[in-house]
Design a protein around this motif. Structure first.
Motif, PDB file in Angstrom:
ATOM      1  N   GLU A  36       0.865  -1.182   0.000  1.00 42.13           N
ATOM      2  CA  GLU A  36       0.000   0.000   0.000  1.00 42.13           C
ATOM      3  C   GLU A  36       0.901   1.231   0.000  1.00 42.13           C
ATOM      4  O   GLU A  36       1.817   1.336   0.809  1.00 42.13           O
ATOM      5  N   LYS A  89      -1.742 -10.113   4.385  1.00 39.99           N
ATOM      6  CA  LYS A  89      -0.930  -8.908   4.231  1.00 39.99           C
ATOM      7  C   LYS A  89       0.532  -9.276   4.463  1.00 39.99           C
ATOM      8  O   LYS A  89       0.918  -9.675   5.551  1.00 39.99           O
ATOM      9  N   PRO A 133       4.878  -4.216   2.488  1.00 45.12           N
ATOM     10  CA  PRO A 133       4.873  -3.005   3.320  1.00 45.12           C
ATOM     11  C   PRO A 133       3.791  -2.007   2.950  1.00 45.12           C
ATOM     12  O   PRO A 133       3.266  -2.001   1.830  1.00 45.12           O
ATOM     13  N   THR A 134       3.497  -1.148   3.926  1.00 49.54           N
ATOM     14  CA  THR A 134       2.657   0.031   3.714  1.00 49.54           C
ATOM     15  C   THR A 134       3.569   1.251   3.771  1.00 49.54           C
ATOM     16  O   THR A 134       4.264   1.462   4.764  1.00 49.54           O
ATOM     17  N   VAL A 135       3.581   2.030   2.703  1.00 49.07           N
ATOM     18  CA  VAL A 135       4.429   3.222   2.633  1.00 49.07           C
ATOM     19  C   VAL A 135       3.513   4.441   2.707  1.00 49.07           C
ATOM     20  O   VAL A 135       2.696   4.675   1.811  1.00 49.07           O
ATOM     21  N   GLU A 136       3.645   5.209   3.781  1.00 46.38           N
ATOM     22  CA  GLU A 136       2.745   6.344   3.970  1.00 46.38           C
ATOM     23  C   GLU A 136       3.183   7.554   3.144  1.00 46.38           C
ATOM     24  O   GLU A 136       4.280   7.579   2.569  1.00 46.38           O
ATOM     25  N   PHE A 169       5.018  -4.283   7.375  1.00 42.92           N
ATOM     26  CA  PHE A 169       5.117  -3.212   8.367  1.00 42.92           C
ATOM     27  C   PHE A 169       4.907  -1.872   7.669  1.00 42.92           C
ATOM     28  O   PHE A 169       4.714  -1.799   6.449  1.00 42.92           O
ATOM     29  N   THR A 170       4.971  -0.792   8.436  1.00 41.86           N
ATOM     30  CA  THR A 170       4.693   0.539   7.906  1.00 41.86           C
ATOM     31  C   THR A 170       5.957   1.381   7.834  1.00 41.86           C
ATOM     32  O   THR A 170       6.738   1.434   8.783  1.00 41.86           O
ATOM     33  N   GLY A 192       6.752   5.084   7.847  1.00 41.64           N
ATOM     34  CA  GLY A 192       5.967   6.231   8.279  1.00 41.64           C
ATOM     35  C   GLY A 192       5.981   7.399   7.312  1.00 41.64           C
ATOM     36  O   GLY A 192       6.842   7.520   6.437  1.00 41.64           O
ATOM     37  N   GLU A 193       5.036   8.284   7.505  1.00 40.33           N
ATOM     38  CA  GLU A 193       4.899   9.452   6.651  1.00 40.33           C
ATOM     39  C   GLU A 193       6.167  10.304   6.664  1.00 40.33           C
ATOM     40  O   GLU A 193       6.729  10.593   7.719  1.00 40.33           O
ATOM     41  N   GLU A 210       9.570  -1.733  11.160  1.00 37.75           N
ATOM     42  CA  GLU A 210       8.864  -0.450  11.141  1.00 37.75           C
ATOM     43  C   GLU A 210       9.826   0.734  11.053  1.00 37.75           C
ATOM     44  O   GLU A 210      10.880   0.757  11.696  1.00 37.75           O
TER      45      GLU A 210
END
Length: 225
Positions: A93, A115, A118-121, A136-137, A139-140, A153
């Motif tokens: 994401e 899932k 990774p989730t990339v903000e 994992f994420t 962060g923004e 993370e």
């Protein structure tokens, strides 16, 4: 639809000083073409036309050198610079205004159907050759240095470098969006070296204080004798 296409093109013009015209971006930017292929593939995938989605995705990979699984979720104004060798997995994401350079992998480390990518903000920057592996994420506003391997993370606005990736700069909110411009991207290695020099200076200061205290104590003891 046309407004979204114009937004994509303007995003490239804003973030790549090598881009000289709308026509050049429209015809010559593989990262932009890969995103457009993905939008069609993703629509087909979400409409349960999985084979057609994969086929369009495969065609996009053949033409651009960028592999984006049709199941991946991508936000607005993603900028894939150069792009060759970029791989984005099925459950990845990506938020808005993210910048990804060539050779980046957003991959998984599990064979389970869940899932695993990774989730990339929003506003994150991922340097060339970096591997971000796992569910994992990032962060923004985070920045990942070139060729780093990140498996855990990443805090918002942090800078990560190395194998395995480690945070070398504490989270710090960027002053404005211009911090992510091409010529203003951070140099994580230089910042890491700067941090080491700061620590050395602090140790030298403490050593000086201890040496002065020791000398003063020595003089008092000598005076007492």
């Amino acid at each position: 639809m046309f407004a979204r296409l114009r937004e994509d093109i303007q995003s490239v013009l804003d973030r790549d000083p090598a881009a000289r015209s709308t026509l050049e971006v429209l015809c010559c930017y593989a990262g932009l073409h890969a995103i457009w292929f993905h939008r069609l593939a993703n629509w087909l995938w979400r409409s349960d036309f999985h084979f057609l989605g994969r086929l369009i995705s495969h065609l996009g990979r053949f033409l651009t050198g960028i592999e984006i699984h049709p199941g991946a979720t991508i936000g607005r104004r993603l900028f894939i610079d150069h792009g060759m060798g970029v791989v984005i997995g099925e459950t990845a994401e990506i938020g808005d205004d993210v910048t990804i350079y060539h050779g980046v992998t957003l991959g998984g480390v599990s064979l389970e159907k869940k899932k695993r990518h990774p989730t990339v903000e929003s506003n994150a920057v991922i340097g060339s050759g970096a591997k971000v592996l796992g569910p994992f994420t990032v962060g923004e506003g985070a920045k990942i240095g070139s060729n780093s391997v990140v498996v855990k993370e990443v805090p918002a606005n942090a800078t990560v470098v190395g194998i395995p990736g480690r945070v070398v700069m504490a989270a710090e909110k960027p002053k404005d969006k211009s911090d992510f411009e091409h010529g203003k991207l951070p140099d994580p290695e230089a910042k890491a070296i700067s941090c080491l020099f700061e620590q050395i200076r602090e140790l030298e200061r403490k050593y000086g204080e201890l040496a002065a205290e020791h000398e003063a104590l020595k003089r008092r003891l000598d005076g007492g004798n």
